[in-house]
Design an enzyme around this catalytic site. Sequence first.
Site, PDB file in Angstrom:
ATOM      1  N   GLY A 235       0.865  -1.287  -0.215  1.00 33.31           N
ATOM      2  CA  GLY A 235      -0.149  -0.260   0.034  1.00 33.31           C
ATOM      3  C   GLY A 235       1.140   1.502   0.292  1.00 33.31           C
TER       4      GLY A 235
ATOM      5  N   GLU B 152       4.404   4.494   6.219  1.00 29.03           N
ATOM      6  CA  GLU B 152       2.534   3.430   5.810  1.00 29.03           C
ATOM      7  C   GLU B 152       1.459   4.758   5.276  1.00 29.03           C
ATOM      8  OE1 GLU B 152       1.190   0.874   5.806  1.00 29.03           O
ATOM      9  OE2 GLU B 152       1.054  -0.833   7.067  1.00 29.03           O
ATOM     10  N   ASP B 153       1.178   3.858   4.739  1.00 28.52           N
ATOM     11  CA  ASP B 153      -0.591   4.343   4.078  1.00 28.52           C
ATOM     12  C   ASP B 153      -1.417   4.409   4.233  1.00 28.52           C
ATOM     13  OD1 ASP B 153      -0.876   1.381   4.544  1.00 28.52           O
ATOM     14  OD2 ASP B 153      -2.129   0.968   2.373  1.00 28.52           O
TER      15      ASP B 153
ATOM     16  N   ASP C 194      -5.419   2.572  10.638  1.00 31.16           N
ATOM     17  CA  ASP C 194      -6.659   2.105  11.146  1.00 31.16           C
ATOM     18  C   ASP C 194      -6.597   1.375  12.505  1.00 31.16           C
ATOM     19  OD1 ASP C 194      -9.389   0.610  11.425  1.00 31.16           O
ATOM     20  OD2 ASP C 194      -9.513   1.050   9.181  1.00 31.16           O
TER      21      ASP C 194
ATOM     22  N   LYS D 296      -7.219   6.957  11.004  1.00 28.08           N
ATOM     23  CA  LYS D 296      -8.101   6.981  11.275  1.00 28.08           C
ATOM     24  C   LYS D 296      -8.598   7.358  12.627  1.00 28.08           C
ATOM     25  CE  LYS D 296     -10.011   3.747   7.437  1.00 28.08           C
ATOM     26  NZ  LYS D 296     -10.707   2.647   6.954  1.00 28.08           N
TER      27      LYS D 296
ATOM     28  N   PHE E 260     -14.248   2.786   4.550  1.00 29.51           N
ATOM     29  CA  PHE E 260     -12.925   2.567   3.571  1.00 29.51           C
ATOM     30  C   PHE E 260     -12.805   3.228   2.025  1.00 29.51           C
ATOM     31  CE2 PHE E 260     -11.770  -0.426   0.426  1.00 29.51           C
ATOM     32  CZ  PHE E 260     -11.056  -1.071   1.226  1.00 29.51           C
TER      33      PHE E 260
ATOM     34  N   ASP F 258      -6.005  -0.512  -1.815  1.00 25.49           N
ATOM     35  CA  ASP F 258      -6.583  -1.548  -2.437  1.00 25.49           C
ATOM     36  C   ASP F 258      -7.667  -1.668  -2.189  1.00 25.49           C
ATOM     37  OD1 ASP F 258      -5.550  -2.933  -1.117  1.00 25.49           O
ATOM     38  OD2 ASP F 258      -6.500  -4.398  -2.271  1.00 25.49           O
TER      39      ASP F 258
ATOM     40  N   ARG G 100      -5.207   0.562  -6.707  1.00 25.48           N
ATOM     41  CA  ARG G 100      -4.239   0.847  -6.571  1.00 25.48           C
ATOM     42  C   ARG G 100      -3.456   2.481  -7.154  1.00 25.48           C
ATOM     43  NH1 ARG G 100      -2.312  -2.070  -2.189  1.00 25.48           N
ATOM     44  NH2 ARG G 100      -2.709  -4.411  -2.554  1.00 25.48           N
TER      45      ARG G 100
END
Length: 180
Positions: free
Chosen positions: A50, A104-105, A108, A136, A157, A164, A170
Amino acid sequence: MNQDIIKVIDKEFSIFITNKEIDASIEKMAQQINQDYKGKKPIFLVILNGAFMFAADLFKKLTIDCEISFVKLSSYHGTTTTGRVKSLIGLNESIAGRHIIVVEDIIDSGITMEHLLEELNSKYPTDIRIATLLFKPKAFQKDFAIEYIGIEIPNDFIVGYGLDYDGFARNLPDIYKLVK
Ligand code: 5GP
Ligand code: MG
């Protein structure tokens, strides 16, 4: 021109964060990292898949001496009660005595990152900081510090810009959220 509503496999997503906004947030983050890490020669550890696009854009904006390495988290079902355990693969260089920035992308619940931090900490780095494009806050269940956050988002989401849905989307330059 980006489309406002797109379809990925069987689901509809609507435009959420434009590439221009993403770029502005990365610019800000890069300036902060350039200040904080002057003379420190950190290693950026990019979590695939990601984070590849974010990492590429962030890295181009760095003016400090630094290295980059790409790692992956392999999922498997462990025997613990927590069920899903992820282990780090692809880290070939020593991180002992080094300044580490994990790229990191999205964070969560924070469960993935907590496992990763435990694993990295056992390899004696000087210190570890986290740079995540998206966060988040309402989903976050952990208490580790996240020093560099691009954009805080609600519990939707999202896809695009490296993220993805079942392997697809992506490649989108903008970020889209699921239409409920
Ligand atoms: P956590 O362990 O923090 O709950 O989840 C982290 C991982 O879940 C991320 O690295 C990412 O792979 C995935 N993830 C969490 N939220 C989203 C989302 O909104 N969209 C996508 N595509 N992946 C997500
Ligand atoms: Mg990820």
